[in-house]
Design a protein around this motif. Structure first.
Motif, mmCIF file in Angstrom:
data_model
loop_
_atom_site.group_PDB
_atom_site.id
_atom_site.type_symbol
_atom_site.label_atom_id
_atom_site.label_comp_id
_atom_site.label_asym_id
_atom_site.label_seq_id
_atom_site.Cartn_x
_atom_site.Cartn_y
_atom_site.Cartn_z
ATOM 1 N N GLU A 78 3.878 49.435 27.376
ATOM 2 C CA GLU A 78 4.955 50.194 28.000
ATOM 3 C C GLU A 78 5.685 51.018 26.943
ATOM 4 O OE1 GLU A 78 9.061 49.542 30.588
ATOM 5 O OE2 GLU A 78 7.963 47.793 29.848
ATOM 6 N N GLU A 79 5.854 52.315 27.206
ATOM 7 C CA GLU A 79 6.571 53.203 26.286
ATOM 8 C C GLU A 79 8.051 53.181 26.636
ATOM 9 O OE1 GLU A 79 4.641 56.982 26.647
ATOM 10 O OE2 GLU A 79 2.900 56.332 25.493
ATOM 11 N N LEU A 80 8.880 52.916 25.632
ATOM 12 C CA LEU A 80 10.312 52.758 25.857
ATOM 13 C C LEU A 80 11.123 53.846 25.169
ATOM 14 C CD1 LEU A 80 10.513 48.923 25.158
ATOM 15 C CD2 LEU A 80 10.443 50.034 27.386
ATOM 16 N N PRO A 81 12.190 54.320 25.847
ATOM 17 C CA PRO A 81 13.118 55.258 25.206
ATOM 18 C C PRO A 81 13.982 54.487 24.205
ATOM 19 C CG PRO A 81 13.946 54.651 27.355
ATOM 20 C CD PRO A 81 12.587 54.002 27.222
ATOM 21 N N PRO A 82 14.791 55.178 23.402
ATOM 22 C CA PRO A 82 15.601 54.507 22.381
ATOM 23 C C PRO A 82 16.423 53.315 22.890
ATOM 24 C CG PRO A 82 15.641 56.847 21.999
ATOM 25 C CD PRO A 82 14.916 56.642 23.302
ATOM 26 N N ALA A 83 17.079 53.436 24.051
ATOM 27 C CA ALA A 83 17.888 52.316 24.552
ATOM 28 C C ALA A 83 17.012 51.107 24.845
ATOM 29 C CB ALA A 83 18.653 52.731 25.807
ATOM 30 N N GLY A 84 15.824 51.330 25.384
ATOM 31 C CA GLY A 84 14.892 50.236 25.647
ATOM 32 C C GLY A 84 14.371 49.611 24.365
ATOM 33 N N GLN A 85 14.145 50.447 23.345
ATOM 34 C CA GLN A 85 13.690 49.944 22.048
ATOM 35 C C GLN A 85 14.744 49.022 21.446
ATOM 36 O OE1 GLN A 85 12.346 53.265 19.503
ATOM 37 N NE2 GLN A 85 11.975 54.412 21.392
ATOM 38 N N ALA A 86 15.993 49.449 21.529
ATOM 39 C CA ALA A 86 17.093 48.640 20.995
ATOM 40 C C ALA A 86 17.183 47.310 21.721
ATOM 41 C CB ALA A 86 18.410 49.408 21.119
ATOM 42 N N LYS A 87 17.004 47.334 23.037
ATOM 43 C CA LYS A 87 17.077 46.099 23.820
ATOM 44 C C LYS A 87 15.971 45.122 23.401
ATOM 45 C CE LYS A 87 17.479 44.389 28.506
ATOM 46 N NZ LYS A 87 17.391 44.673 29.921
ATOM 47 N N VAL A 88 14.754 45.621 23.221
ATOM 48 C CA VAL A 88 13.642 44.768 22.803
ATOM 49 C C VAL A 88 13.927 44.135 21.441
ATOM 50 C CG1 VAL A 88 11.225 44.778 22.026
ATOM 51 C CG2 VAL A 88 11.854 45.871 24.179
ATOM 52 N N ALA A 111 5.215 56.825 19.790
ATOM 53 C CA ALA A 111 3.984 56.883 20.571
ATOM 54 C C ALA A 111 3.882 58.240 21.257
ATOM 55 C CB ALA A 111 3.950 55.760 21.602
ATOM 56 N N ARG A 112 5.046 58.779 21.639
ATOM 57 C CA ARG A 112 5.121 60.132 22.190
ATOM 58 C C ARG A 112 6.553 60.624 22.070
ATOM 59 N NH1 ARG A 112 7.169 60.801 27.553
ATOM 60 N NH2 ARG A 112 7.530 58.780 28.549
ATOM 61 N N GLU A 113 6.708 61.934 22.217
ATOM 62 C CA GLU A 113 8.030 62.558 22.158
ATOM 63 C C GLU A 113 8.252 63.385 23.424
ATOM 64 O OE1 GLU A 113 8.448 63.093 17.327
ATOM 65 O OE2 GLU A 113 7.951 64.845 18.546
ATOM 66 N N GLU A 123 12.310 60.054 21.292
ATOM 67 C CA GLU A 123 11.103 59.364 20.823
ATOM 68 C C GLU A 123 10.876 58.083 21.618
ATOM 69 O OE1 GLU A 123 11.185 60.767 16.155
ATOM 70 O OE2 GLU A 123 11.786 58.725 16.647
ATOM 71 N N TYR A 124 9.634 57.890 22.053
ATOM 72 C CA TYR A 124 9.235 56.679 22.769
ATOM 73 C C TYR A 124 8.335 55.840 21.875
ATOM 74 C CZ TYR A 124 10.968 58.700 27.128
ATOM 75 O OH TYR A 124 11.775 59.226 28.102
ATOM 76 N N ARG A 125 8.517 54.538 21.931
ATOM 77 C CA ARG A 125 7.648 53.593 21.218
ATOM 78 C C ARG A 125 7.226 52.509 22.197
ATOM 79 N NH1 ARG A 125 11.120 55.683 17.856
ATOM 80 N NH2 ARG A 125 10.359 56.445 15.863
ATOM 81 N N THR A 126 6.049 51.943 21.952
ATOM 82 C CA THR A 126 5.581 50.883 22.842
ATOM 83 C C THR A 126 6.184 49.540 22.421
ATOM 84 O OG1 THR A 126 3.646 50.333 21.496
ATOM 85 C CG2 THR A 126 3.368 52.072 23.186
ATOM 86 N N ARG A 127 6.215 48.627 23.384
ATOM 87 C CA ARG A 127 6.662 47.263 23.058
ATOM 88 C C ARG A 127 5.800 46.687 21.934
ATOM 89 N NH1 ARG A 127 10.036 44.683 26.775
ATOM 90 N NH2 ARG A 127 10.441 45.920 28.640
ATOM 91 N N ARG A 128 4.498 46.950 21.973
ATOM 92 C CA ARG A 128 3.599 46.424 20.937
ATOM 93 C C ARG A 128 4.015 46.916 19.550
ATOM 94 N NH1 ARG A 128 -1.267 44.869 22.182
ATOM 95 N NH2 ARG A 128 -1.456 46.372 23.893
ATOM 96 N N GLN A 129 4.341 48.210 19.438
ATOM 97 C CA GLN A 129 4.796 48.755 18.153
ATOM 98 C C GLN A 129 6.050 48.028 17.673
ATOM 99 O OE1 GLN A 129 4.962 52.966 19.572
ATOM 100 N NE2 GLN A 129 4.131 53.412 17.525
#
Length: 199
Positions: A78-88, A111-113, A123-129
């Motif tokens: 799953e690709e997450l926006p910055p707020a989602g990245q912070a939550k993870v 993972a993508r912009e 910027e989006y990053r995956t949970r795996r990253q």
């Protein structure tokens, strides 16, 4: 490193280097609290302690995960926006924005912009990253470890920092530790004070 019965064994210094620590103070503290944290046993060879590398790395990964505040649930791709990245990662969303211009060691590329109407890029990053980043070693934004009963890894890190730069002022050392490992400046000031008291 030594090979014993076909298995790799490492010294504390070698384990510290693999874990990304500059010295061995944190691992000494973890070893001292082995009854409460489940640290694997060591073998003494010629007055030096050695640990089964594979056993120790499995234990250390799990130990670090237990208190690192990271959410390991969800779809890894799953690709997450910055707020989602912070939550993870269990950190403040402003830290993710800060990483764009000043990325900490090991911070993964996006993972993508996505270009927003304002012209800014999200910027989006995956949970795996994010999980791989969290598991790779000490990280910015959060201390990344739960203090063992009795021994405080923050104090151990402060001891290392003071030893590395003995002429640096206490406040500067605390600020550098807060920047590198996350957490409040006042918490790191207390850790530096305690490290100086112990030293």
């Amino acid at each position: 490193m030594k090979t014993i019965d076909g298995r790799p064994y490492a010294t504390r210094a070698e384990l510290s280097a693999r874990a990304g620590y500059k010295g061995d103070a944190t691992l000494r503290a973890l070893w001292a609290e082995r009854e409460s944290n489940g640290h694997p046993p060591a073998r003494r060879i010629d007055r030096a302690l050695f640990w089964d590398l594979e056993v120790w790395e499995r234990w250390f990964t799990e130990y670090r995960r237990q208190g690192n505040g990271v959410d390991y649930s969800g779809n890894a791709d799953e690709e997450l926006p910055p707020a989602g990245q912070a939550k993870v990662l269990g950190i403040n969303a402003s830290a993710i924005s800060h990483y764009r211009d000043n990325p900490p060691p090991g911070w993964p590329g996006p993972a993508r912009e996505e270009r927003l109407e304002s012209g800014r890029v999200r910027e989006y990053r995956t949970r795996r990253q994010l999980w791989e980043y969290a598991d790779s070693g000490p990280r910015a934004g959060v201390a990344g470890r739960t203090p063992a009963e009795g021994a405080d890894p923050k104090v151990a890190l402060a001891v290392e920092a003071l030893a590395a730069e003995p002429g640096r002022k206490a406040g500067e050392t605390a600020a550098a530790l807060a920047e590198q490992y996350g957490g409040g400046l006042s918490t790191w000031k207390r850790a530096v004070t305690e490290a100086r008291r112990q030293g």
